[in-house]
Design an enzyme around this catalytic site. Structure first.
Site, PDB file in Angstrom:
ATOM      1  N   THR A   1       6.557   1.999 -10.390  1.00  0.00           N
ATOM      2  CA  THR A   1       7.253   3.067 -11.107  1.00  0.00           C
ATOM      3  C   THR A   1       7.802   2.562 -12.433  1.00  0.00           C
ATOM      4  O   THR A   1       7.608   3.185 -13.478  1.00  0.00           O
ATOM      5  CB  THR A   1       8.413   3.614 -10.251  1.00  0.00           C
ATOM      6  OG1 THR A   1       7.888   4.098  -9.021  1.00  0.00           O
ATOM      7  CG2 THR A   1       9.124   4.751 -10.976  1.00  0.00           C
TER       8      THR A   1
ATOM      9  N   GLY B   1      15.770  -5.669  -9.960  1.00  0.00           N
ATOM     10  CA  GLY B   1      15.929  -4.349  -9.377  1.00  0.00           C
ATOM     11  C   GLY B   1      16.225  -4.320  -7.898  1.00  0.00           C
ATOM     12  O   GLY B   1      16.426  -3.247  -7.329  1.00  0.00           O
TER      13      GLY B   1
ATOM     14  N   PRO C   1       0.800  -1.230   0.000  1.00  0.00           N
ATOM     15  CA  PRO C   1       0.000   0.000   0.000  1.00  0.00           C
ATOM     16  C   PRO C   1       0.831   1.277   0.000  1.00  0.00           C
ATOM     17  O   PRO C   1       0.312   2.347  -0.326  1.00  0.00           O
ATOM     18  CB  PRO C   1      -0.829  -0.120   1.285  1.00  0.00           C
ATOM     19  CG  PRO C   1      -0.034  -1.027   2.165  1.00  0.00           C
ATOM     20  CD  PRO C   1       0.656  -1.991   1.257  1.00  0.00           C
TER      21      PRO C   1
ATOM     22  N   GLY D   1       1.407  -4.091  -7.802  1.00  0.00           N
ATOM     23  CA  GLY D   1       2.485  -3.133  -7.604  1.00  0.00           C
ATOM     24  C   GLY D   1       3.497  -3.230  -8.720  1.00  0.00           C
ATOM     25  O   GLY D   1       3.170  -3.586  -9.853  1.00  0.00           O
ATOM     26  N   GLY D   2       4.757  -2.933  -8.393  1.00  0.00           N
ATOM     27  CA  GLY D   2       5.815  -2.923  -9.397  1.00  0.00           C
ATOM     28  C   GLY D   2       6.637  -4.183  -9.408  1.00  0.00           C
ATOM     29  O   GLY D   2       6.264  -5.222  -8.840  1.00  0.00           O
ATOM     30  N   ASP D   3       7.798  -4.088 -10.037  1.00  0.00           N
ATOM     31  CA  ASP D   3       8.668  -5.246 -10.187  1.00  0.00           C
ATOM     32  C   ASP D   3       9.184  -5.762  -8.850  1.00  0.00           C
ATOM     33  O   ASP D   3       9.416  -6.958  -8.685  1.00  0.00           O
ATOM     34  CB  ASP D   3       9.844  -4.889 -11.099  1.00  0.00           C
ATOM     35  CG  ASP D   3       9.390  -4.545 -12.516  1.00  0.00           C
ATOM     36  OD1 ASP D   3       8.568  -5.292 -13.065  1.00  0.00           O
ATOM     37  OD2 ASP D   3       9.863  -3.537 -13.056  1.00  0.00           O
TER      38      ASP D   3
ATOM     39  N   GLU E   1       9.164 -10.235  -4.879  1.00  0.00           N
ATOM     40  CA  GLU E   1       8.951 -10.825  -3.559  1.00  0.00           C
ATOM     41  C   GLU E   1       7.887 -11.920  -3.610  1.00  0.00           C
ATOM     42  O   GLU E   1       8.043 -12.979  -2.984  1.00  0.00           O
ATOM     43  CB  GLU E   1       8.561  -9.742  -2.554  1.00  0.00           C
ATOM     44  CG  GLU E   1       9.704  -8.826  -2.165  1.00  0.00           C
ATOM     45  CD  GLU E   1       9.402  -8.005  -0.925  1.00  0.00           C
ATOM     46  OE1 GLU E   1       8.472  -8.366  -0.170  1.00  0.00           O
ATOM     47  OE2 GLU E   1      10.096  -6.997  -0.705  1.00  0.00           O
TER      48      GLU E   1
END
Length: 326
Positions: free
Chosen positions: A115, A305, A18, A76-78, A83
């Site tokens: 992002t 990343g 979040p 979410g992102g990478d 995870e």
């Protein structure tokens, strides 16, 4: 975790960070949740699992797999996707339900909100189109996807990646991106410039597919791709394919700071592989170490990343290891 009771094999578990995107992921998730219930909830139990800090998504995903959930979806992102992926493995082995259950293994999915969202870019997905993301989950098409594995020999670390792992300059840049994350995709460029300030090309040695060790002088970066993009849209391993049972290795040698500026456009276009100091090969395994005395470990290693440590490292592909919702 906001779901009640244990996950069961009719559950779609959505792992959400979040605080991602300076809180944007949490706000977008609240808007998306009613849509998921209306479109997906007719066939599946929609469960949300909110992360509270770094690596928590690994625990949440692992619990869902152990309890036999139908799918775990990273929201979410990478970093969040990485995870969640790592929650599917433990101590070098795939995680299985605690009780024997009939039916397919737990699938992994993605609603991209990060992002960079470079893995979504590999498939041409629109990061801002939540309806498109929900459509994929409703249709539920799955493909057996390859997984990359990284072992840091000195630390006995065992990590997994879906997108791109890399070492040296690119990995150091990734570790420094966090300082500029509020600036969006520009953060990747600034992270690279920051990393160049104390960068020195290094003499490394590599061993491919169990062959002989080979010296590779003046290495700027080595990128190991299961998919094509990293760093906010750089097409770094341009012919990588997460369904072909191979990793694509791109080695950049003897890059100077001004090369990065003048040749940056080639990294985004994927045409850098035509440069004379760039090489590309397809491998099943690759081991990389420094040509130096033991004890001095300074070459960064990252996966999707996320900074995970330093050389020596071994990279390998696990063909068709997960079911991915495409």
């Amino acid at each position: 975790m906001s779901s009640e009771g244990e996950f069961v094999n009719r559950d779609y578990v959505f792992v959400v960070n979040p605080t991602g995107g300076n809180g944007r992921t949490g706000r977008d998730w609240k808007k998306l949740l009613p849509l998921l219930h209306s479109r997906l909830g007719k066939s599946w139990n929609v469960r949300e699992a909110l992360t509270t800090g770094p690596l928590h998504a690994i625990e949440l995903a692992r619990e869902a797999v152990q309890n036999g959930a139908a799918a775990v979806v990273a929201v979410g992102g990478d970093g969040t996707l990485n995870e969640v992926l790592n929650g599917f493995f433990k101590d070098g082995e795939a995680v299985h339900p605690q009780e024997i259950q009939a039916g397919p293994r737990t699938a992994i999915g993605l609603i991209p909100m990060g992002t960079g969202s470079d893995f979504a870019r590999h498939f041409g997905w629109n990061v801002n189109d939540m309806n498109q993301a929900v459509d994929r989950l409703v249709v539920g098409n799955k493909r057996k996807m390859d997984v990359g594995r990284v072992v840091l020999v000195d630390d006995k670390v065992d990590r997994y990646f879906l997108n791109v792992a890399s070492l040296h300059l690119s990995a150091k840049a990734g570790a420094r991106v966090a300082k500029y994350k509020r600036l969006g995709n520009l953060s990747y460029v600034l992270g690279a410039i920051d990393a160049f300030r104390d960068h020195q090309n290094r003499n490394l040695k590599v061993r491919v597919d169990g062959g002989e060790w080979q010296a590779v002088p003046d290495v700027s970066a080595i990128c190991i791709g299961n998919a094509k993009y990293f760093g906010g849209g750089m097409k770094i391993t341009p012919t990588a394919d997460p369904f072909n049972g191979k990793l694509e290795v791109v080695t950049l040698r003897d890059f100077k700071w001004y090369d990065f500026i003048t040749k940056m456009h080639t990294l985004y276009a994927g045409s850098h592989i035509q440069l004379k100091n760039v090489s590309k090969e397809s491998v099943s395994t690759i081991e990389v170490d420094e040509e130096m005395e033991a004890g001095r470990r300074e070459v960064y290693v990252q996966a999707d990343g996320e900074h995970i440590g330093f050389l020596r490292a071994s990279f390998s592909v696990l063909p068709g290891k997960i079911d991915f919702i495409v």
